[in-house]
Motif scaffolding. Structure first.
Motif, PDB file in Angstrom:
ATOM      1  N   ASP A  39       0.811  -1.221   0.000  1.00 45.52           N
ATOM      2  CA  ASP A  39       0.000   0.000   0.000  1.00 45.52           C
ATOM      3  C   ASP A  39       0.848   1.276   0.000  1.00 45.52           C
ATOM      4  OD1 ASP A  39       0.904   0.236   2.614  1.00 45.52           O
ATOM      5  OD2 ASP A  39      -1.082   0.162   3.522  1.00 45.52           O
ATOM      6  N   GLY A  40       2.155   1.123  -0.196  1.00 45.39           N
ATOM      7  CA  GLY A  40       3.023   2.289  -0.296  1.00 45.39           C
ATOM      8  C   GLY A  40       3.720   2.687   0.993  1.00 45.39           C
ATOM      9  N   GLU A  41       3.338   2.095   2.120  1.00 39.76           N
ATOM     10  CA  GLU A  41       3.985   2.410   3.393  1.00 39.76           C
ATOM     11  C   GLU A  41       5.202   1.510   3.596  1.00 39.76           C
ATOM     12  OE1 GLU A  41       3.257   4.826   5.669  1.00 39.76           O
ATOM     13  OE2 GLU A  41       1.827   5.534   4.163  1.00 39.76           O
ATOM     14  N   ALA A  42       6.227   2.048   4.199  1.00 38.66           N
ATOM     15  CA  ALA A  42       7.444   1.288   4.489  1.00 38.66           C
ATOM     16  C   ALA A  42       8.016   1.785   5.803  1.00 38.66           C
ATOM     17  CB  ALA A  42       8.461   1.455   3.369  1.00 38.66           C
ATOM     18  N   ARG A  43       8.836   0.937   6.420  1.00 35.25           N
ATOM     19  CA  ARG A  43       9.499   1.328   7.667  1.00 35.25           C
ATOM     20  C   ARG A  43      10.782   0.523   7.817  1.00 35.25           C
ATOM     21  NH1 ARG A  43       5.333  -1.498  12.005  1.00 35.25           N
ATOM     22  NH2 ARG A  43       5.975  -3.642  11.627  1.00 35.25           N
ATOM     23  N   ASP A  44      11.682   1.047   8.616  1.00 36.12           N
ATOM     24  CA  ASP A  44      12.906   0.350   9.000  1.00 36.12           C
ATOM     25  C   ASP A  44      12.830   0.135  10.502  1.00 36.12           C
ATOM     26  OD1 ASP A  44      14.154   0.333   6.438  1.00 36.12           O
ATOM     27  OD2 ASP A  44      14.617   2.454   6.705  1.00 36.12           O
ATOM     28  N   GLU A  45      13.014  -1.115  10.920  1.00 35.40           N
ATOM     29  CA  GLU A  45      12.976  -1.457  12.347  1.00 35.40           C
ATOM     30  C   GLU A  45      14.057  -2.477  12.653  1.00 35.40           C
ATOM     31  OE1 GLU A  45       8.481  -0.731  13.911  1.00 35.40           O
ATOM     32  OE2 GLU A  45       9.183  -2.769  13.812  1.00 35.40           O
ATOM     33  N   PHE A  46      14.441  -2.498  13.901  1.00 35.01           N
ATOM     34  CA  PHE A  46      15.392  -3.509  14.340  1.00 35.01           C
ATOM     35  C   PHE A  46      14.657  -4.793  14.681  1.00 35.01           C
ATOM     36  CE2 PHE A  46      18.028   0.220  14.979  1.00 35.01           C
ATOM     37  CZ  PHE A  46      19.270  -0.250  14.577  1.00 35.01           C
ATOM     38  N   ILE A  47      15.196  -5.896  14.190  1.00 35.53           N
ATOM     39  CA  ILE A  47      14.797  -7.232  14.632  1.00 35.53           C
ATOM     40  C   ILE A  47      16.073  -7.796  15.238  1.00 35.53           C
ATOM     41  CG2 ILE A  47      14.002  -9.530  13.981  1.00 35.53           C
ATOM     42  CD1 ILE A  47      12.328  -8.274  11.803  1.00 35.53           C
ATOM     43  N   GLY A  48      16.106  -7.817  16.556  1.00 37.39           N
ATOM     44  CA  GLY A  48      17.360  -8.124  17.236  1.00 37.39           C
ATOM     45  C   GLY A  48      18.357  -7.025  16.884  1.00 37.39           C
ATOM     46  N   PRO A  49      19.568  -7.397  16.522  1.00 37.74           N
ATOM     47  CA  PRO A  49      20.565  -6.366  16.200  1.00 37.74           C
ATOM     48  C   PRO A  49      20.502  -5.880  14.749  1.00 37.74           C
ATOM     49  CG  PRO A  49      21.571  -8.518  16.148  1.00 37.74           C
ATOM     50  CD  PRO A  49      20.147  -8.729  16.608  1.00 37.74           C
ATOM     51  N   ALA A  50      19.665  -6.492  13.923  1.00 36.90           N
ATOM     52  CA  ALA A  50      19.638  -6.157  12.496  1.00 36.90           C
ATOM     53  C   ALA A  50      18.557  -5.131  12.174  1.00 36.90           C
ATOM     54  CB  ALA A  50      19.398  -7.423  11.680  1.00 36.90           C
ATOM     55  N   LEU A  51      18.931  -4.101  11.454  1.00 35.43           N
ATOM     56  CA  LEU A  51      17.976  -3.128  10.958  1.00 35.43           C
ATOM     57  C   LEU A  51      17.418  -3.673   9.645  1.00 35.43           C
ATOM     58  CD1 LEU A  51      16.664  -0.324  11.289  1.00 35.43           C
ATOM     59  CD2 LEU A  51      18.560   0.583   9.915  1.00 35.43           C
ATOM     60  N   VAL A  52      16.102  -3.851   9.569  1.00 36.05           N
ATOM     61  CA  VAL A  52      15.485  -4.435   8.375  1.00 36.05           C
ATOM     62  C   VAL A  52      14.454  -3.470   7.791  1.00 36.05           C
ATOM     63  CG1 VAL A  52      15.861  -6.824   9.113  1.00 36.05           C
ATOM     64  CG2 VAL A  52      13.751  -5.660   9.744  1.00 36.05           C
TER      65      VAL A  52
END
Length: 67
Positions: A39-52
């Motif tokens: 739908d056009g939305e995106a985000r960057d979040e940490f899953i453990g130590p990795a930024l995804v």
């Protein structure tokens, strides 16, 4: 997934969203075959130590489950 969508519909929801890892083409294909679309939305979040990087998928519940 069909069971979860039916339960959401029975609960009165008309629209659903989910987040998926942008690089996970297997999961994205699975959701797209199930009627979901980005739908056009995106985000960057940490899953453990990795930024995804994640993208949001959405779908109408009314079309598939009205009887």
């Amino acid at each position: 997934m069909a069971d979860a969508l039916e339960k959401l519909t029975a609960g009165g929801w008309h629209h659903a969203v989910l987040w998926v890892l942008a690089d996970n083409s297997h999961a994205r294909g699975f959701y797209e075959r199930g009627g979901w679309a980005p739908d056009g939305e995106a985000r960057d979040e940490f899953i453990g130590p990795a930024l995804v990087h994640q993208v949001r998928y959405a779908r109408s519940l009314q079309k598939a489950f009205n009887r």
